[in-house]
Write a protein that holds these residues in place. Structure first.
Motif, PDB file in Angstrom:
ATOM      1  N   ASP A  14      -7.706  -4.272  -8.767  1.00 28.81           N
ATOM      2  CA  ASP A  14      -6.476  -4.922  -8.341  1.00 28.81           C
ATOM      3  C   ASP A  14      -6.836  -6.324  -7.864  1.00 28.81           C
ATOM      4  N   SER A  15      -6.080  -7.326  -8.320  1.00 27.03           N
ATOM      5  CA  SER A  15      -6.440  -8.708  -8.013  1.00 27.03           C
ATOM      6  C   SER A  15      -6.358  -9.024  -6.524  1.00 27.03           C
ATOM      7  N   ASP A  16      -5.580  -8.259  -5.761  1.00 29.85           N
ATOM      8  CA  ASP A  16      -5.497  -8.463  -4.316  1.00 29.85           C
ATOM      9  C   ASP A  16      -6.344  -7.469  -3.529  1.00 29.85           C
ATOM     10  N   LEU A  17      -6.391  -6.220  -3.974  1.00 28.32           N
ATOM     11  CA  LEU A  17      -7.081  -5.184  -3.214  1.00 28.32           C
ATOM     12  C   LEU A  17      -8.542  -5.018  -3.606  1.00 28.32           C
ATOM     13  N   GLY A  18      -8.927  -5.545  -4.777  1.00 30.22           N
ATOM     14  CA  GLY A  18     -10.308  -5.445  -5.206  1.00 30.22           C
ATOM     15  C   GLY A  18     -10.568  -4.228  -6.061  1.00 30.22           C
ATOM     16  N   LEU A  19     -11.853  -3.878  -6.210  1.00 28.87           N
ATOM     17  CA  LEU A  19     -12.284  -2.756  -7.037  1.00 28.87           C
ATOM     18  C   LEU A  19     -11.951  -1.440  -6.348  1.00 28.87           C
ATOM     19  N   GLN A  20     -11.463  -0.480  -7.137  1.00 31.04           N
ATOM     20  CA  GLN A  20     -11.210   0.868  -6.636  1.00 31.04           C
ATOM     21  C   GLN A  20     -12.190   1.832  -7.286  1.00 31.04           C
ATOM     22  N   LEU A  21     -12.836   2.645  -6.465  1.00 27.91           N
ATOM     23  CA  LEU A  21     -13.769   3.654  -6.943  1.00 27.91           C
ATOM     24  C   LEU A  21     -13.466   4.977  -6.261  1.00 27.91           C
ATOM     25  N   GLY A  22     -13.646   6.061  -6.995  1.00 24.45           N
ATOM     26  CA  GLY A  22     -13.429   7.357  -6.389  1.00 24.45           C
ATOM     27  C   GLY A  22     -13.429   8.463  -7.417  1.00 24.45           C
ATOM     28  N   ALA A  23     -13.001   9.638  -6.984  1.00 20.83           N
ATOM     29  CA  ALA A  23     -12.955  10.795  -7.875  1.00 20.83           C
ATOM     30  C   ALA A  23     -12.011  11.823  -7.290  1.00 20.83           C
ATOM     31  N   LEU A  24     -11.520  12.706  -8.160  1.00 23.98           N
ATOM     32  CA  LEU A  24     -10.737  13.853  -7.718  1.00 23.98           C
ATOM     33  C   LEU A  24     -11.289  15.097  -8.394  1.00 23.98           C
ATOM     34  N   VAL A  25     -11.208  16.200  -7.674  1.00 28.41           N
ATOM     35  CA  VAL A  25     -11.705  17.482  -8.161  1.00 28.41           C
ATOM     36  C   VAL A  25     -10.681  18.552  -7.821  1.00 28.41           C
ATOM     37  N   ASN A  26     -10.385  19.426  -8.800  1.00 29.06           N
ATOM     38  CA  ASN A  26      -9.486  20.558  -8.566  1.00 29.06           C
ATOM     39  C   ASN A  26     -10.198  21.843  -8.970  1.00 29.06           C
ATOM     40  N   ASN A  78      -6.922 -12.581   1.396  1.00 30.02           N
ATOM     41  CA  ASN A  78      -7.274 -13.903   0.872  1.00 30.02           C
ATOM     42  C   ASN A  78      -8.774 -14.164   0.857  1.00 30.02           C
ATOM     43  N   SER A  79      -9.532 -13.262   1.473  1.00 32.15           N
ATOM     44  CA  SER A  79     -10.980 -13.446   1.531  1.00 32.15           C
ATOM     45  C   SER A  79     -11.569 -13.552   0.134  1.00 32.15           C
ATOM     46  N   GLY A  80     -12.272 -14.634  -0.123  1.00 30.43           N
ATOM     47  CA  GLY A  80     -12.925 -14.846  -1.403  1.00 30.43           C
ATOM     48  C   GLY A  80     -12.062 -15.471  -2.474  1.00 30.43           C
ATOM     49  N   LYS A  81     -10.790 -15.747  -2.175  1.00 30.99           N
ATOM     50  CA  LYS A  81      -9.892 -16.340  -3.170  1.00 30.99           C
ATOM     51  C   LYS A  81      -9.978 -17.861  -3.147  1.00 30.99           C
ATOM     52  N   SER A  82      -9.661 -18.459  -4.273  1.00 30.37           N
ATOM     53  CA  SER A  82      -9.533 -19.913  -4.326  1.00 30.37           C
ATOM     54  C   SER A  82      -8.246 -20.320  -3.620  1.00 30.37           C
ATOM     55  N   GLU A  83      -8.168 -21.582  -3.202  1.00 28.54           N
ATOM     56  CA  GLU A  83      -6.995 -22.046  -2.460  1.00 28.54           C
ATOM     57  C   GLU A  83      -5.709 -21.883  -3.262  1.00 28.54           C
ATOM     58  N   SER A  84      -5.765 -22.070  -4.561  1.00 35.61           N
ATOM     59  CA  SER A  84      -4.565 -21.970  -5.395  1.00 35.61           C
ATOM     60  C   SER A  84      -4.076 -20.533  -5.543  1.00 35.61           C
ATOM     61  N   ASP A  85      -4.945 -19.561  -5.242  1.00 29.38           N
ATOM     62  CA  ASP A  85      -4.588 -18.148  -5.414  1.00 29.38           C
ATOM     63  C   ASP A  85      -4.281 -17.465  -4.085  1.00 29.38           C
ATOM     64  N   MET A  86      -4.271 -18.242  -3.000  1.00 31.49           N
ATOM     65  CA  MET A  86      -4.035 -17.676  -1.679  1.00 31.49           C
ATOM     66  C   MET A  86      -2.623 -17.085  -1.561  1.00 31.49           C
ATOM     67  N   LEU A  87      -2.520 -15.965  -0.827  1.00 30.76           N
ATOM     68  CA  LEU A  87      -1.228 -15.358  -0.527  1.00 30.76           C
ATOM     69  C   LEU A  87      -0.588 -16.050   0.664  1.00 30.76           C
ATOM     70  N   GLN A  88       0.742 -16.164   0.632  1.00 31.57           N
ATOM     71  CA  GLN A  88       1.467 -16.771   1.740  1.00 31.57           C
ATOM     72  C   GLN A  88       1.844 -15.704   2.762  1.00 31.57           C
ATOM     73  N   ASP A  89       1.826 -16.086   4.030  1.00 29.14           N
ATOM     74  CA  ASP A  89       2.119 -15.149   5.112  1.00 29.14           C
ATOM     75  C   ASP A  89       3.625 -15.088   5.352  1.00 29.14           C
ATOM     76  N   THR A  90       4.340 -14.481   4.414  1.00 26.44           N
ATOM     77  CA  THR A  90       5.786 -14.305   4.537  1.00 26.44           C
ATOM     78  C   THR A  90       6.174 -13.039   3.799  1.00 26.44           C
ATOM     79  N   SER A  91       7.188 -12.323   4.302  1.00 23.74           N
ATOM     80  CA  SER A  91       7.545 -11.048   3.678  1.00 23.74           C
ATOM     81  C   SER A  91       8.960 -10.638   4.058  1.00 23.74           C
ATOM     82  N   LEU A  92       9.544  -9.777   3.240  1.00 23.92           N
ATOM     83  CA  LEU A  92      10.851  -9.201   3.556  1.00 23.92           C
ATOM     84  C   LEU A  92      10.766  -8.353   4.816  1.00 23.92           C
TER      85      LEU A  92
END
Length: 466
Positions: free
Chosen positions: A58-70, A204-218
């Motif tokens: 995910d471009s904002d959350l980063g790499l996801q790793l894991g597993a599921l077992v049933n 925003n950690s590690g992002k370029s300035e042009s890709d920074m998220l703005q601190d505003t939300s619904l």
């Protein structure tokens, strides 16, 4: 937010690369195997294990790793495909803090004559979706979250997001009233839900300035406008006690082709067992019915559900919780997303009371054996729909807002359309790959009919929707 799931994962899911079987028949000697040949070709004994990797980016959350077992235990195999015990474990983690950590147990053998289900889950989500209340009365403008360089309306990819930490513990019991079909239900849930603004500094950690998220939300706007009260803003904890009735005449629990499954649940959240200012009570009824069109090949299934508030006031952070007997996935919330209305945005439809329906044609087109396991593959086509029928009371707060504010550029009509709620609908198709009938990989793709609900969704998980 763009999510890229590796092609290798899909192939691994489709062909069951990570599958192990610990079955009692593997320990039998050659004579026993010969004597049981006919049985072992159709039934399973002992433990059977299915597992899948979880890998995405995910471009904002980063790499996801894991597993599921049933894990399923079929006992001596005489009840197959019914199992004696089912144990489900899932653990996955995005590098920037979101994840799924879940343990689920289901058995009708742990306590004689009682079916026991237990769920323990921790689901932190750095970008949990929030679109407001009452469906179409809350206007959704997808361009505000679209970071296309040519989009002049862009605000922030996380404008319709908040930071939620969700802990759930559920314990449910079912017992027979008359025969095997008519049962009582009793259970208790505990939830601890923490809500906050998205931590854009962390994302925003590690992002370029042009890709920074703005601190505003619904979510922040709803707090500033008083629609979310100050005493509810940060979430809270609550215990819920449930009583209900279940009627179940299905021929098969994992993929029914005939029969009825209907449940009615009364869920009460007392004030004294919570941090809420008021308690509340919900009533939910869900009806599922299954029809055989071509024996062992083609079937039609539908699900109709209604959930309403019958007493008290539900806090906003608990409005999305849905009350039913069997958990099909990690989340028991809606409407919208892979477990309710596939193809529309998750949590798009939040209200005090909701109604919904799912209609699905299912075609089991091939059966085969692989690695000494029973497999089948099925295709499905579906139509899903739902709406709010009982509204969260926000109209007085909305009426206090100005129609426009030239200083800030605020326009009320950009956020609210009181009276606009209607049915939210989608359609799509799915592929299901089942091992030993109970471990079922589900790949569904749904498309929203209205752009006010989003565009589409691809869902990879376990089990048929209902």
């Amino acid at each position: 937010m763009k999510i890229f799931t590796r092609s290798l994962l899909l192939f691994a899911l489709m062909f069951g690369v990570v599958m192990v079987t610990v079955a009692q028949d593997d320990d039998d000697n050659e004579k026993d195997k010969k004597d049981k040949k006919e049985k072992t070709e159709t039934a399973k004994e002992g433990w059977n294990i299915g597992g899948l990797p979880v890998v995405s980016y995910d471009s904002d959350l980063g790499l996801q790793l894991g597993a599921l077992v049933n894990l399923y235990h079929y006992g001596d195999g005489t009840r197959y495909p019914r199992y004696d015990h089912s144990i489900y474990v899932e653990a996955s983690w995005f590098l920037k803090g979101s994840g799924i950590f879940r343990f689920y147990y289901d058995s009708d053998k742990l306590i004689k004559g009682i079916r026991t289900s237990f769920d323990l889950s921790y689901l932190p989500d750095r970008t949990f979706k929030f679109y407001g209340f009452n469906g179409y009365e809350a206007v959704y403008n997808s361009e505000w979250a679209n970071d296309d360089p040519n989009n002049s309306e862009y605000v922030s990819r996380t404008f319709y997001r908040l930071d939620r930490k969700f802990f759930r513990a559920k314990l449910d019991f079912q017992g027979n009233i008359t025969g095997d079909n008519f049962r009582w239900l009793a259970g208790a849930d505990f939830y601890n839900i923490k809500m906050a603004n998205v931590d854009v500094d962390k994302l925003n950690s590690g992002k370029s300035e042009s890709d920074m998220l703005q601190d505003t939300s619904l979510f922040q706007n709803y707090n500033d406008w008083g629609i979310i009260s100050a005493n509810e803003r940060e979430g809270g904890s609550l215990a819920i006690f449930k009583l209900g009735l279940v009627f179940d005449s299905r021929d098969n629990e994992a993929l029914p082709t005939r029969g009825i499954y209907t449940e009615a649940v009364l869920a009460t959240a007392p004030k004294f067992t919570s941090t809420m200012d008021n308690g509340f009570m919900k009533f939910a009824i869900t009806h599922r019915q299954y029809f055989t069109i071509v024996k062992d090949k083609l079937s039609f299934a539908y699900r109709l559900g209604v959930q309403v508030n019958v007493a008290g006031k539900t806090p906003y952070y608990a409005e999305g919780i849905m009350y039913y007997v069997t958990m099909k996935g990690a989340y028991n919330e809606g409407l919208g997303g892979g477990k309710t209305i596939r193809g529309i945005e998750r949590n798009r439809v939040i209200g005090d009371g909701i109604a919904y329906g799912n209609f699905e044609l299912r075609w089991k087109f091939v059966n085969f054996r692989l690695l000494n396991q029973n497999f089948y593959m099925a295709l499905s086509g579906f139509f899903d729909s739902g709406r709010v029928i009982q509204y969260v009371d926000i109209e007085d707060d909305v009426n206090k807002l100005p129609d426009t504010d030239p200083e800030t550029g605020f326009v009320k009509a950009d956020y609210f359309d009181i009276g606009a709620e209607n049915f939210h609908s989608s359609y799509g198709a799915g592929l299901h790959i089942a091992m030993n009938q109970n471990f079922i990989l589900a790949i569904d793709y749904g498309k929203a009919i209205s752009e006010k609900d989003g565009t589409s969704g691809l869902y990879i998980g376990l089990n048929f929707l209902f």
